[in-house]
Design a protein around this motif. Structure first.
Motif, PDB file in Angstrom:
ATOM      1  N   LEU A  93     -71.204 -75.893 -32.999  1.00 28.25           N
ATOM      2  CA  LEU A  93     -71.360 -77.049 -33.884  1.00 28.25           C
ATOM      3  C   LEU A  93     -72.739 -77.086 -34.540  1.00 28.25           C
ATOM      4  O   LEU A  93     -73.036 -78.018 -35.304  1.00 28.25           O
ATOM      5  N   LYS A  94     -73.583 -76.114 -34.202  1.00 33.94           N
ATOM      6  CA  LYS A  94     -74.966 -76.068 -34.696  1.00 33.94           C
ATOM      7  C   LYS A  94     -75.704 -77.358 -34.337  1.00 33.94           C
ATOM      8  O   LYS A  94     -76.404 -77.954 -35.159  1.00 33.94           O
ATOM      9  N   ARG A  95     -75.511 -77.804 -33.087  1.00 36.32           N
ATOM     10  CA  ARG A  95     -76.137 -79.025 -32.611  1.00 36.32           C
ATOM     11  C   ARG A  95     -76.814 -78.758 -31.278  1.00 36.32           C
ATOM     12  O   ARG A  95     -76.468 -77.807 -30.569  1.00 36.32           O
ATOM     13  N   LEU A  96     -77.735 -79.653 -30.937  1.00 31.37           N
ATOM     14  CA  LEU A  96     -78.286 -79.673 -29.584  1.00 31.37           C
ATOM     15  C   LEU A  96     -78.509 -81.127 -29.205  1.00 31.37           C
ATOM     16  O   LEU A  96     -78.745 -81.990 -30.053  1.00 31.37           O
ATOM     17  N   LYS A  97     -78.424 -81.371 -27.899  1.00 32.55           N
ATOM     18  CA  LYS A  97     -78.632 -82.720 -27.368  1.00 32.55           C
ATOM     19  C   LYS A  97     -79.869 -82.721 -26.495  1.00 32.55           C
ATOM     20  O   LYS A  97     -80.018 -81.856 -25.624  1.00 32.55           O
ATOM     21  N   LEU A  98     -80.741 -83.686 -26.726  1.00 29.80           N
ATOM     22  CA  LEU A  98     -81.950 -83.858 -25.925  1.00 29.80           C
ATOM     23  C   LEU A  98     -81.740 -85.091 -25.038  1.00 29.80           C
ATOM     24  O   LEU A  98     -81.612 -86.217 -25.523  1.00 29.80           O
ATOM     25  N   ARG A  99     -81.660 -84.859 -23.735  1.00 33.35           N
ATOM     26  CA  ARG A  99     -81.349 -85.943 -22.800  1.00 33.35           C
ATOM     27  C   ARG A  99     -82.553 -86.883 -22.665  1.00 33.35           C
ATOM     28  O   ARG A  99     -83.670 -86.464 -22.417  1.00 33.35           O
ATOM     29  N   LYS A 100     -82.250 -88.187 -22.782  1.00 42.64           N
ATOM     30  CA  LYS A 100     -83.249 -89.200 -22.474  1.00 42.64           C
ATOM     31  C   LYS A 100     -83.257 -89.488 -20.970  1.00 42.64           C
ATOM     32  O   LYS A 100     -84.301 -89.656 -20.354  1.00 42.64           O
ATOM     33  N   ASN A 101     -82.050 -89.566 -20.415  1.00 38.23           N
ATOM     34  CA  ASN A 101     -81.867 -89.787 -18.981  1.00 38.23           C
ATOM     35  C   ASN A 101     -80.500 -89.228 -18.607  1.00 38.23           C
ATOM     36  O   ASN A 101     -79.880 -88.486 -19.381  1.00 38.23           O
ATOM     37  N   ASN A 102     -79.989 -89.603 -17.458  1.00 41.14           N
ATOM     38  CA  ASN A 102     -78.729 -89.024 -16.981  1.00 41.14           C
ATOM     39  C   ASN A 102     -77.525 -89.492 -17.793  1.00 41.14           C
ATOM     40  O   ASN A 102     -76.443 -88.887 -17.710  1.00 41.14           O
ATOM     41  N   TRP A 103     -77.607 -90.579 -18.524  1.00 40.41           N
ATOM     42  CA  TRP A 103     -76.430 -91.115 -19.222  1.00 40.41           C
ATOM     43  C   TRP A 103     -76.627 -91.263 -20.729  1.00 40.41           C
ATOM     44  O   TRP A 103     -75.724 -91.675 -21.430  1.00 40.41           O
ATOM     45  N   ASP A 104     -77.810 -90.936 -21.251  1.00 42.34           N
ATOM     46  CA  ASP A 104     -78.062 -91.115 -22.668  1.00 42.34           C
ATOM     47  C   ASP A 104     -78.791 -89.894 -23.223  1.00 42.34           C
ATOM     48  O   ASP A 104     -79.609 -89.281 -22.522  1.00 42.34           O
ATOM     49  N   SER A 105     -78.511 -89.521 -24.489  1.00 44.12           N
ATOM     50  CA  SER A 105     -79.169 -88.367 -25.109  1.00 44.12           C
ATOM     51  C   SER A 105     -79.161 -88.538 -26.619  1.00 44.12           C
ATOM     52  O   SER A 105     -78.362 -89.305 -27.171  1.00 44.12           O
ATOM     53  N   ASP A 106     -80.073 -87.784 -27.292  1.00 44.15           N
ATOM     54  CA  ASP A 106     -80.151 -87.759 -28.752  1.00 44.15           C
ATOM     55  C   ASP A 106     -79.580 -86.447 -29.259  1.00 44.15           C
ATOM     56  O   ASP A 106     -79.795 -85.381 -28.667  1.00 44.15           O
ATOM     57  N   THR A 107     -78.855 -86.488 -30.381  1.00 38.35           N
ATOM     58  CA  THR A 107     -78.207 -85.306 -30.937  1.00 38.35           C
ATOM     59  C   THR A 107     -78.907 -84.921 -32.245  1.00 38.35           C
ATOM     60  O   THR A 107     -79.187 -85.786 -33.090  1.00 38.35           O
ATOM     61  N   TYR A 108     -79.141 -83.607 -32.411  1.00 38.09           N
ATOM     62  CA  TYR A 108     -79.794 -83.100 -33.610  1.00 38.09           C
ATOM     63  C   TYR A 108     -78.984 -81.930 -34.157  1.00 38.09           C
ATOM     64  O   TYR A 108     -78.408 -81.150 -33.388  1.00 38.09           O
ATOM     65  N   GLU A 109     -78.974 -81.792 -35.490  1.00 36.13           N
ATOM     66  CA  GLU A 109     -78.284 -80.685 -36.149  1.00 36.13           C
ATOM     67  C   GLU A 109     -79.311 -79.778 -36.827  1.00 36.13           C
ATOM     68  O   GLU A 109     -80.278 -80.267 -37.440  1.00 36.13           O
ATOM     69  N   PHE A 110     -79.086 -78.459 -36.726  1.00 33.11           N
ATOM     70  CA  PHE A 110     -79.944 -77.470 -37.357  1.00 33.11           C
ATOM     71  C   PHE A 110     -79.075 -76.477 -38.122  1.00 33.11           C
ATOM     72  O   PHE A 110     -77.840 -76.476 -38.006  1.00 33.11           O
ATOM     73  N   ASP A 111     -79.721 -75.630 -38.909  1.00 33.74           N
ATOM     74  CA  ASP A 111     -78.979 -74.588 -39.610  1.00 33.74           C
ATOM     75  C   ASP A 111     -78.399 -73.553 -38.656  1.00 33.74           C
ATOM     76  O   ASP A 111     -77.402 -72.901 -38.964  1.00 33.74           O
ATOM     77  N   GLU A 112     -79.010 -73.381 -37.514  1.00 41.24           N
ATOM     78  CA  GLU A 112     -78.481 -72.474 -36.496  1.00 41.24           C
ATOM     79  C   GLU A 112     -79.063 -72.878 -35.152  1.00 41.24           C
ATOM     80  O   GLU A 112     -80.246 -73.258 -35.067  1.00 41.24           O
ATOM     81  N   VAL A 113     -78.230 -72.823 -34.102  1.00 38.48           N
ATOM     82  CA  VAL A 113     -78.666 -73.123 -32.739  1.00 38.48           C
ATOM     83  C   VAL A 113     -78.389 -71.887 -31.895  1.00 38.48           C
ATOM     84  O   VAL A 113     -77.246 -71.421 -31.823  1.00 38.48           O
ATOM     85  N   LEU A 114     -79.443 -71.327 -31.299  1.00 39.03           N
ATOM     86  CA  LEU A 114     -79.350 -70.084 -30.536  1.00 39.03           C
ATOM     87  C   LEU A 114     -79.573 -70.399 -29.062  1.00 39.03           C
ATOM     88  O   LEU A 114     -80.557 -71.030 -28.687  1.00 39.03           O
ATOM     89  N   THR A 115     -78.643 -69.938 -28.242  1.00 36.69           N
ATOM     90  CA  THR A 115     -78.732 -70.196 -26.806  1.00 36.69           C
ATOM     91  C   THR A 115     -79.719 -69.245 -26.165  1.00 36.69           C
ATOM     92  O   THR A 115     -80.268 -68.344 -26.819  1.00 36.69           O
ATOM     93  N   GLU A 116     -79.919 -69.458 -24.845  1.00 31.47           N
ATOM     94  CA  GLU A 116     -80.835 -68.578 -24.121  1.00 31.47           C
ATOM     95  C   GLU A 116     -80.295 -67.153 -23.993  1.00 31.47           C
ATOM     96  O   GLU A 116     -81.019 -66.230 -23.614  1.00 31.47           O
ATOM     97  N   PHE A 117     -78.983 -66.978 -24.308  1.00 35.79           N
ATOM     98  CA  PHE A 117     -78.389 -65.643 -24.194  1.00 35.79           C
ATOM     99  C   PHE A 117     -78.374 -64.901 -25.536  1.00 35.79           C
ATOM    100  O   PHE A 117     -77.861 -63.789 -25.609  1.00 35.79           O
ATOM    101  N   ALA A 118     -78.889 -65.492 -26.582  1.00 37.02           N
ATOM    102  CA  ALA A 118     -78.881 -64.843 -27.899  1.00 37.02           C
ATOM    103  C   ALA A 118     -79.791 -63.611 -27.877  1.00 37.02           C
ATOM    104  O   ALA A 118     -80.913 -63.653 -27.376  1.00 37.02           O
TER     105      ALA A 118
END
Length: 883
Positions: A93-118
Motif C-alpha cells: 500500500l506504500k504506507r507505514l504506521k508509526l505507533r503512538k502506543n499499543n492501541w493507537d498509531s499514525d499512518t503515512y504514505e510515501f512514493d515507496e516503502v521498503l522493508t528491512e528485507f529489501a
C-alpha cells in the motif's frame, strides 16, 4: 526526457569541452513544456512503477521520497526484546504506521516503502535508477539519504561491496549504468568527491584541498566548485578505487549509537557530457497535396550532473554521548540539517523567501530542491521504540519533502565543431569523386608506378653519394685527429721542459730566500743584543748620580726606535717564512710532478700531491714557530701583504679539525668575520670566506657563525663578488650551514637560500656544484624534520623559488651537480605537501627519470619509494599513464 539511443550515441561529439554560446546557440527546454518527441525516438522508462518519469500524481518534477526500514541490530535484540517495533510497514500500500502506543498509531504514505528485507538492487532500482536515466537524457539529478545516525544511510548510498557484489550501494551501481550507456568516443564522464565537515568543503580526493569555495553564477544562479578535483572516469575499476580513496579520507567516529558514525556530509558529483543530434520541426508547403521538408540534423552537446549525497546522521547528544570535539561536530551536523529542513518547509509552503544561504549544504543542494534537477530522497529509519522521536522527525521530513516541486530542464549547446568537421569530410569526398571522374584509373596507376621507380633510383643514387661523402669525411676527421694528437704530444713535451726550467728557477729562489732569512735572523739577534746592552747601560745610568734626565729621555727614545725596528723585522721575518714555506710547497709539488712524468704518468696524474708521511706540514711548522695569537695579531697589521699572508696561514690552519677549536677560542672566527665585513680586497675576501667554510664544517662553529651575523656577511659578499673562486668559497660556507637542522628558518630569513640561488649567475661548474650541495643539505634537513613531525608547511626552498632551477639542472652534464640535485628532488618529494607544486613545476618527470636512469642505486631506490608512497604522485602518474 524523450530521446532515442541513436540520438544519444550516433553523432560524434565536437572537439573540446562544451561552452556557453551567445544568442540562439544555447537552448534550454523545460520538462513540463516539451510537447512531443523526436520522430522515431523512444521514451526511457524506469524499471519500477513507483518512481516512474511522471509519477503516480502526474507531477514530473516533484521530489520522490522512499522510506527504508533497517532491521534490528544486536543491541536492539537484547534491549528491546520485550517491546514491539515502533514502525509497521505496508509496502503493497506504500504506507507505514508509526505507533503512538499499543492501541493507537499514525499512518503515512510515501512514493515507496521498503522493508528491512529489501535488497540493495531493489533500493537502487526504485530510488536512484529513474534519476540516473534522467541524467543520461540530459537532466540534472540528485539522490540523497536522510535519517538518524546508525540507520543505514552510508550502507545504502556509498557501500562499495568489496566482499559481496550484491551489497553494492547506489554510487557504485549508478556509475555502472552510466558507463554502460555512454559512448567513449563521443561522451565523457568525470567525478568530484567532497565532504562538508564543520561548514568547510573538503576534497576527499586531495586532502590538502580542505577549504573549497562555492561560486555562484550571477546570471543563472548555478552553483559550482571550481577548486574541487575533477577526474575523468573511463572504467568501473578506477571509479571504485577513487571511492575507496575518498572513503579513507572521510571523517568518522565511534558513538553510543553507531560505531562508525559519519561526522561529515559526503557529496559525489558526476558530470556527464553527451553528444546528440537534434532535428528541427518539419516545414510543410501545400500545393494541392501537403509535402514535408525536413531540415538537416544539427549536433548538440548535453551537459548533466548527478549529485549523490550521504548526509551525516542527526543525533541527540544525550543519546550519542558526544562530548568535546565530537560535540562540536554534532552541533555542526544538526545545524546544517536544520537549515535544510527550513528550506524544505519554505518550499513546501510556497514561501516567498527560502533561506538557502543559512548553510553551505543548502547552497550546494539549491538545484535539488526547488531547482531544475530530478530529485529522489530516501529516508532511513530504525525499528527501536527507544528512538521513536527521531523516527517521527525523519518521517515528517520526508512528508514535507514530497511537497517540493522542481522544474526539470535540459541545457543544450550547438556543436558547431562537429558539424563543421562533417561538412569538411563531405566536401573532401566530393572533391575526390570529381578527381576520380576526370582521370582514368589505368593512366594514374601507370604514372604513379613510373614515378615510384624514378624516386627509388634517385634515392639509391643519393644514398650511394652520401655514403661515399661520409666515408671521405670520416677519413679526413681521422687524419685531422691524428695530427691534433701529435701536436698535443709535442706541446706536452715542451711543457715538461718548461717545468724542468721552472723547478731549477724555484730552487734558486728558495736558496736566495733562505739566505735573506739567515741575514734577517742575524740582524734580529744583533738588534736584541743591542737592546740588551742599552737596557744594561740605562740601568747603570740610573744608578749613577752624575746621569741626568736628558740622558734618560734619549735612551727611552732609542729603545722605542729599536722596538719599532724589532716589530718591523718580526713582520718581515713572518713574510719571509711564509714565502719560504710556500715556495717549498710549490717546489715539492713540481718535484713530485716531475717524478710522475718520469715514471710515465704524464699529465694524467693527480692535481694535488700529498705531503710525505715522514715530513711535517709547512703550516703546522709555521704554527709552532710563530704561535696562533701572533698570527691573529698580524691580521690587524697596517701592511696589506702581512694581512694577506696571515689570513692564508689561518685558512690553512682551519682546514685541520684539530686546530678549529683553538682558532675559535682565540677569537679567530671573529677576526675572519671582521675581515669579510671591512675589506674590499678580493684575495682577502676569498681566503677569509674559505677559512669560514672550513670552520663551518663543525656544528658548534655553525651556530657561532650565525650568532655573529656570519650569514648576513656571506650573503653580502655573494652579492658583491664576481670572482668564481670567491663565490665558490662563499657557496661552500653557506652549503655547510644548510646542513644544520636548527638554522633552517634563520638561513631563509637572512637571505641564505636566495644568496645561493643568486650565485648561479657565475655559471662556473665549481660554484654550481657548491650551490647544488647546499640545496641538497637543506632539503635533507627539511625531509628529516617532516618525518619527525616538527615541520608541517611547504618547503622553504619552494617558497624562495629554488624549484625551477632544481628542475632545470636535474639532468646537468656535471656528475657532482646532477647527483646533489637528484638527492634534493627526492628529499623534497618525501613531504606530501610539496607534491602539487612539484607536479606543476615539472619535477614529477625528473623523479620518474631518476627512478629509471640514475647511475646510483641508492638514489634510484629512494626515488621509487618516494613515488610509490605519495598518493598525489600516484594519482598524477595514473592520469598521465606513467608506469
Amino acid at each position: 526526457m524523450a530521446s532515442s539511443a541513436a540520438s544519444r550515441n550516433g553523432a560524434p561529439r565536437g572537439g573540446g569541452g562544451a561552452r556557453s554560446l551567445a544568442g540562439g546557440n544555447l537552448r534550454s527546454s523545460s520538462y513540463k513544456s516539451r510537447p512531443s518527441q523526436l520522430p522515431g525516438s523512444t521514451l526511457r522508462r524506469s524499471s519500477t512503477g513507483s518512481f516512474a518519469a511522471a509519477g503516480d500524481d502526474g507531477v514530473p518534477g516533484r521530489v520522490r521520497v522512499a522510506v527504508r526500514l533497517r532491521p534490528r541490530n544486536a543491541e536492539e535484540m537484547v534491549a528491546d526484546a520485550d517491546f514491539a517495533d515502533c514502525v509497521e510497514v505496508q509496502p503493497e500500500l506504500k504506507r507505514l504506521k508509526l505507533r503512538k502506543n499499543n492501541w493507537d498509531s499514525d499512518t503515512y504514505e510515501f512514493d515507496e516503502v521498503l522493508t528491512e528485507f529489501a535488497s540493495q538492487k531493489r533500493v537502487y532500482e526504485v530510488v536512484a535508477k529513474p534519476v540516473v536515466e534522467s541524467v543520461l537524457d540530459g537532466y540534472n539529478g540528485t539522490v540523497m539519504a536522510y535519517g538518524q545516525t546508525g540507520t543505514g544511510k552510508t550502507f545504502t548510498v556509498g557501500h562499495l561491496g568489496d566482499g559481496d557484489t550484491a551489497s553494492r550501494g547506489i554510487m557504485v551501481r549508478a556509475m555502472e549504468d552510466i558507463l554502460a550507456d555512454v559512448a567513449p568516443e563521443t561522451d565523457s564522464v568525470s567525478v568530484s568527491y567532497l565532504q562538508l565537515y564543520m561548514e568547510a568543503i573538503q576534497d576527499l580526493l586531495d586532502p590538502t584541498n580542505d577549504n573549497i569555495s562555492i561560486v555562484e553564477d550571477p546570471k543563472t544562479g548555478d552553483v559550482s566548485l571550481p577548486g574541487a578535483t575533477l577526474l575523468e572516469i573511463r572504467d568501473q575499476q578506477s571509479f571504485v578505487e577513487l571511492l575507496s580513496i575518498g572513503e579513507a579520507h572521510r571523517i568518522a567516529a565511534n558513538t553510543k549509537l553507531n560505531t562508525e558514525s559519519s561526522r561529515s556530509h559526503a557529496i559525489l558529483m558526476v558530470h556527464v557530457k553527451r553528444s546528440v543530434v537534434s532535428q528541427d520541426d518539419t516545414l510543410s508547403i501545400e500545393n494541392g497535396n501537403s509535402s514535408h521538408f525536413v531540415k538537416p540534423l544539427r549536433p548538440l552537446i548535453r551537459k548533466s550532473k548527478l549529485v549523490l549525497v550521504d548526509l551525516a546522521g542527526s543525533e541527540r547528544v544525550h543519546k550519542s554521548g558526544s562530548e568535546g570535539h565530537m560535540l562540536e561536530e554534532a552541533k555542526s551536523i544538526n545545524l546544517s540539517l536544520s537549515a535544510l529542513g527550513k528550506c524544505i518547509n519554505a518550499l513546501a509552503e510556497n514561501c516567498a523567501h527560502v533561506p538557502v544561504r543559512d548553510s553551505k549544504l543548502t547552497r550546494l543542494l539549491k538545484d535539488s530542491f526547488g531547482g531544475t534537477a530530478r530529485t529522489s530522497l530516501i529516508v532511513t529509519i530504525g525499528p527501536s521504540p527507544r528512538h521513536r522521536g527521531e523516527t517521527a522527525s525523519t518521517i515528517q521530513f520526508g512528508q514535507r519533502a514530497m511537497k517540493v516541486e522542481n522544474m526539470l530542464k535540459i541545457k543544450e549547446e550547438f556543436d558547431y565543431k562537429s558539424l563543421s568537421r562533417k561538412l569538411e569530410i563531405q566536401v573532401d569526398k566530393l572533391i575526390a569523386e570529381n578527381e576520380r571522374q576526370q582521370k582514368a584509373y589505368e593512366y594514374e596507376l601507370e604514372r604513379m608506378n613510373q614515378e615510384a621507380q624514378n624516386r627509388i633510383a634517385e634515392v639509391e643514387r643519393n644514398f650511394a653519394e652520401a655514403l661515399e661523402k661520409e666515408r671521405l669525411k670520416c677519413q679526413m676527421e681521422y687524419m685531422e685527429s691524428v695530427k691534433k694528437l701529435e701536436e698535443k704530444m709535442l706541446t706536452n713535451q715542451r711543457k715538461v721542459i718548461n717545468l724542468q726550467d721552472q723547478v731549477v728557477s724555484v730552487s734558486d729562489e728558495v736558496a736566495e730566500v733562505r739566505k735573506l732569512l739567515q741575514n734577517e735572523t742575524q740582524r734580529r739577534k744583533a738588534s736584541e743584543e743591542e737592546v740588551n746592552k742599552l737596557n744594561t747601560r740605562m740601568g747603570q745610568l740610573m744608578q749613577s748620580e752624575a746621569g741626568g734626565d736628558g740622558e734618560i729621555l734619549r735612551i727611552h727614545q732609542l729603545l722605542e726606535v729599536e722596538t719599532q725596528k724589532k716589530k718591523k723585522l718580526e713582520e718581515e721575518v713572518m713574510i719571509l717564512k711564509s714565502q719560504l714555506l710556500q715556495l717549498s710547497y710549490e717546489a715539492d709539488q713540481s718535484r713530485r710532478y716531475m717524478e710522475r712524468v718520469g715514471s710515465g704518468n704524464g699529465l694524467n696524474g693527480t692535481d694535488s700531491p700529498s705531503v710525505n708521511n715522514g715530513e711535517k706540514a709547512p703550516v703546522g711548522t709555521l704554527f709552532e714557530q710563530v704561535g696562533l695569537h701572533q698570527i691573529l695579531s698580524y691580521l690587524e697589521s697596517e701592511d696589506a701583504n702581512v694581512q694577506i699572508h696571515a689570513v692564508k696561514v689561518l685558512a690553512n690552519l682551519a682546514a685541520e679539525e684539530a686546530n678549529q677549536e683553538k682558532i675559535v677560542e682565540a677569537g679567530g672566527l671573529t677576526s675572519l668575520l671582521m675581515l669579510l665585513r671591512k675589506f674590499e680586497d678580493e684575495t682577502v675576501r676569498r681566503v677569509a670566506a674559505g677559512a669560514i667554510a672550513n670552520l663551518a664544517m663543525n656544528e658548534t662553529n655553525q651556530e657561532l657563525i650565525m650568532t655573529q651575523g656570519g650569514i648576513t656577511l656571506l650573503t653580502m659578499t655573494a652579492a658583491d663578488a664576481e670572482d668564481p673562486q670567491t663565490l665558490r668559497m662563499v657557496a661552500g660556507a653557506i652549503a655547510n650551514l644548510c646542513g644544520n637542522d636548527k638554522l633552517q628558518m634563520k638561513l631563509k630569513s637572512e637571505g641564505g637560500i636566495k644568496a645561493l640561488l643568486g650565485m648561479v649567475r657565475c655559471g662556473h661548474a665549481d660554484v654550481l656544484s657548491q650551490v647544488a650541495r647546499g640545496i641538497a643539505n637543506f632539503a635533507k634537513c627539511e625531509s628529516r624534520a617532516a618525518t619527525q613531525g616538527t615541520k608541517n608547511g611547504r618547503s622553504l626552498l619552494i617558497d624562495d623559488g629554488a624549484l625551477p632551477w632544481i628542475v632545470q639542472n636535474a639532468n646537468n652534464e656535471a656528475a657532482p651537480i646532477r647527483r646533489h640535485i637528484e638527492l634534493a628532488l627526492c628529499h623534497l618529494a618525501q613531504h606530501e605537501v610539496n607534491a602539487k607544486e612539484m607536479i606543476s613545476g615539472g619535477a614529477l618527470w625528473e623523479l620518474v627519470r631518476i627512478s629509471h636512469d640514475c647511475s646510483r642505486e641508492d638514489i634510484r631506490s629512494l626515488a621509487r619509494r618516494t613515488l610509490n608512497s605519495s598518493p598525489t604522485f600516484r594519482s598524477e602518474m595514473r592520469r598521465l599513464r606513467i608506469d
